[in-house]
Scaffold this motif. Structure first.
Motif, PDB file in Angstrom:
ATOM      1  N   ILE A 194      12.846   4.611 -17.662  1.00  0.00           N
ATOM      2  CA  ILE A 194      11.402   4.422 -17.815  1.00  0.00           C
ATOM      3  C   ILE A 194      10.726   5.748 -18.136  1.00  0.00           C
ATOM      4  N   ALA A 195      11.070   6.796 -17.400  1.00  0.00           N
ATOM      5  CA  ALA A 195      10.455   8.109 -17.634  1.00  0.00           C
ATOM      6  C   ALA A 195      10.880   8.688 -18.981  1.00  0.00           C
ATOM      7  N   SER A 196      12.118   8.491 -19.373  1.00  0.00           N
ATOM      8  CA  SER A 196      12.592   9.022 -20.654  1.00  0.00           C
ATOM      9  C   SER A 196      11.877   8.363 -21.825  1.00  0.00           C
ATOM     10  N   HIS A 211      -9.894  15.944 -36.187  1.00  0.00           N
ATOM     11  CA  HIS A 211      -9.651  16.000 -34.744  1.00  0.00           C
ATOM     12  C   HIS A 211      -8.914  14.747 -34.293  1.00  0.00           C
ATOM     13  N   MET A 212      -7.814  14.943 -33.615  1.00  0.00           N
ATOM     14  CA  MET A 212      -7.092  13.871 -32.936  1.00  0.00           C
ATOM     15  C   MET A 212      -6.719  14.401 -31.555  1.00  0.00           C
ATOM     16  N   PRO A 213      -6.673  13.525 -30.555  1.00  0.00           N
ATOM     17  CA  PRO A 213      -6.438  13.984 -29.173  1.00  0.00           C
ATOM     18  C   PRO A 213      -4.970  14.282 -28.879  1.00  0.00           C
ATOM     19  N   TRP A 214      -4.372  15.138 -29.670  1.00  0.00           N
ATOM     20  CA  TRP A 214      -2.943  15.420 -29.492  1.00  0.00           C
ATOM     21  C   TRP A 214      -2.681  16.238 -28.238  1.00  0.00           C
ATOM     22  N   LEU A 215      -3.608  17.114 -27.870  1.00  0.00           N
ATOM     23  CA  LEU A 215      -3.368  17.987 -26.726  1.00  0.00           C
ATOM     24  C   LEU A 215      -3.343  17.204 -25.417  1.00  0.00           C
ATOM     25  N   SER A 216      -4.239  16.252 -25.257  1.00  0.00           N
ATOM     26  CA  SER A 216      -4.237  15.449 -24.027  1.00  0.00           C
ATOM     27  C   SER A 216      -2.992  14.569 -23.955  1.00  0.00           C
ATOM     28  N   ASN A 217      -2.536  14.068 -25.082  1.00  0.00           N
ATOM     29  CA  ASN A 217      -1.311  13.269 -25.082  1.00  0.00           C
ATOM     30  C   ASN A 217      -0.085  14.138 -24.815  1.00  0.00           C
ATOM     31  N   PHE A 218      -0.113  15.364 -25.307  1.00  0.00           N
ATOM     32  CA  PHE A 218       0.965  16.309 -24.999  1.00  0.00           C
ATOM     33  C   PHE A 218       1.001  16.598 -23.498  1.00  0.00           C
ATOM     34  N   ALA A 219      -0.174  16.785 -22.900  1.00  0.00           N
ATOM     35  CA  ALA A 219      -0.247  17.040 -21.462  1.00  0.00           C
ATOM     36  C   ALA A 219       0.273  15.839 -20.668  1.00  0.00           C
ATOM     37  N   GLY A 274       0.806  -1.215   0.000  1.00  0.00           N
ATOM     38  CA  GLY A 274       0.000   0.000   0.000  1.00  0.00           C
ATOM     39  C   GLY A 274       0.840   1.266   0.000  1.00  0.00           C
ATOM     40  N   ASP A 275       1.979   1.213   0.702  1.00  0.00           N
ATOM     41  CA  ASP A 275       2.863   2.378   0.731  1.00  0.00           C
ATOM     42  C   ASP A 275       3.501   2.622  -0.630  1.00  0.00           C
ATOM     43  N   LEU A 276       3.834   1.542  -1.343  1.00  0.00           N
ATOM     44  CA  LEU A 276       4.407   1.711  -2.684  1.00  0.00           C
ATOM     45  C   LEU A 276       3.421   2.396  -3.615  1.00  0.00           C
ATOM     46  N   ILE A 277       2.164   1.962  -3.551  1.00  0.00           N
ATOM     47  CA  ILE A 277       1.148   2.574  -4.415  1.00  0.00           C
ATOM     48  C   ILE A 277       0.911   4.017  -3.993  1.00  0.00           C
ATOM     49  N   LYS A 278       0.843   4.264  -2.702  1.00  0.00           N
ATOM     50  CA  LYS A 278       0.597   5.631  -2.215  1.00  0.00           C
ATOM     51  C   LYS A 278       1.728   6.574  -2.594  1.00  0.00           C
ATOM     52  N   ASN A 279       2.963   6.110  -2.511  1.00  0.00           N
ATOM     53  CA  ASN A 279       4.114   6.957  -2.816  1.00  0.00           C
ATOM     54  C   ASN A 279       4.320   7.156  -4.315  1.00  0.00           C
ATOM     55  N   ARG A 280       3.798   6.252  -5.122  1.00  0.00           N
ATOM     56  CA  ARG A 280       4.023   6.322  -6.574  1.00  0.00           C
ATOM     57  C   ARG A 280       2.705   6.242  -7.334  1.00  0.00           C
ATOM     58  N   LEU A 281       1.694   6.903  -6.831  1.00  0.00           N
ATOM     59  CA  LEU A 281       0.359   6.838  -7.427  1.00  0.00           C
ATOM     60  C   LEU A 281       0.330   7.413  -8.845  1.00  0.00           C
ATOM     61  N   ILE A 282       1.017   8.521  -9.070  1.00  0.00           N
ATOM     62  CA  ILE A 282       1.034   9.115 -10.406  1.00  0.00           C
ATOM     63  C   ILE A 282       1.713   8.167 -11.397  1.00  0.00           C
ATOM     64  N   HIS A 283       2.752   7.481 -10.978  1.00  0.00           N
ATOM     65  CA  HIS A 283       3.400   6.497 -11.840  1.00  0.00           C
ATOM     66  C   HIS A 283       2.419   5.383 -12.220  1.00  0.00           C
ATOM     67  N   LEU A 284       1.619   4.962 -11.256  1.00  0.00           N
ATOM     68  CA  LEU A 284       0.621   3.935 -11.516  1.00  0.00           C
ATOM     69  C   LEU A 284      -0.399   4.414 -12.545  1.00  0.00           C
ATOM     70  N   MET A 343       7.307  14.265 -17.894  1.00  0.00           N
ATOM     71  CA  MET A 343       8.499  15.087 -17.731  1.00  0.00           C
ATOM     72  C   MET A 343       8.659  15.568 -16.289  1.00  0.00           C
ATOM     73  N   VAL A 344       7.563  15.962 -15.682  1.00  0.00           N
ATOM     74  CA  VAL A 344       7.609  16.405 -14.284  1.00  0.00           C
ATOM     75  C   VAL A 344       7.995  15.239 -13.380  1.00  0.00           C
TER      76      VAL A 344
END
Length: 122
Positions: free
Chosen positions: A74-76, A99-107, A2-12, A113-114
């Motif tokens: 992995i991030a790169s 229309h293609m969802p390029w903006l959401s993929n860019f985000a 649970g701590d691994l998921i909590k600490n790395r939730l955005i990665h998940l 990157m962050v």
């Protein structure tokens, strides 16, 4: 666990998103059509498989004790894939005026990157 998921939730979340995008690209056989001479590469299952593999790598970072240099790789790779996809979709939108969802993929690429900037291994 649970701590691994909590600490790395955005990665998940990013990992699951990359897996979802990869599966979508694998299923959609005619998603990309420009330029016609290269569309077969972008529509191949291998192209979507790169996204699935990258997403699985993010999940491995969440659940396994990988060294910090793995986070950098992995991030790169994830950032490169999302920025490439966003750029390719933007070109489709400009050339075909569709229309293609390029903006959401860019985000999502910026989110990765962050994560890379704040993470370990660099």
């Amino acid at each position: 666990m649970g701590d691994l998921i909590k600490n790395r939730l955005i990665h998940l979340i990013v990992g699951l998103d990359l897996i979802g995008i990869g599966i979508y690209l694998i299923v959609m056989d005619h998603y990309f059509w420009w330029p016609p001479s290269l569309a077969w590469i972008a529509n191949s299952n291998l192209f979507g498989g790169f996204f699935v593999f990258s997403g699985l790598s993010f999940l491995a970072w969440v659940f396994l004790q990988l060294p910090p240099v793995a986070h950098a790789w992995i991030a790169s790779v994830g950032c490169f894939l999302m920025m490439f996809l966003a750029s390719y979709q933007l070109i489709h939108s400009i050339v075909a005026n569709t229309h293609m969802p390029w903006l959401s993929n860019f985000a999502m690429g910026l989110v990765i990157m962050v994560l890379a900037y704040r993470g370990e291994g660099f």
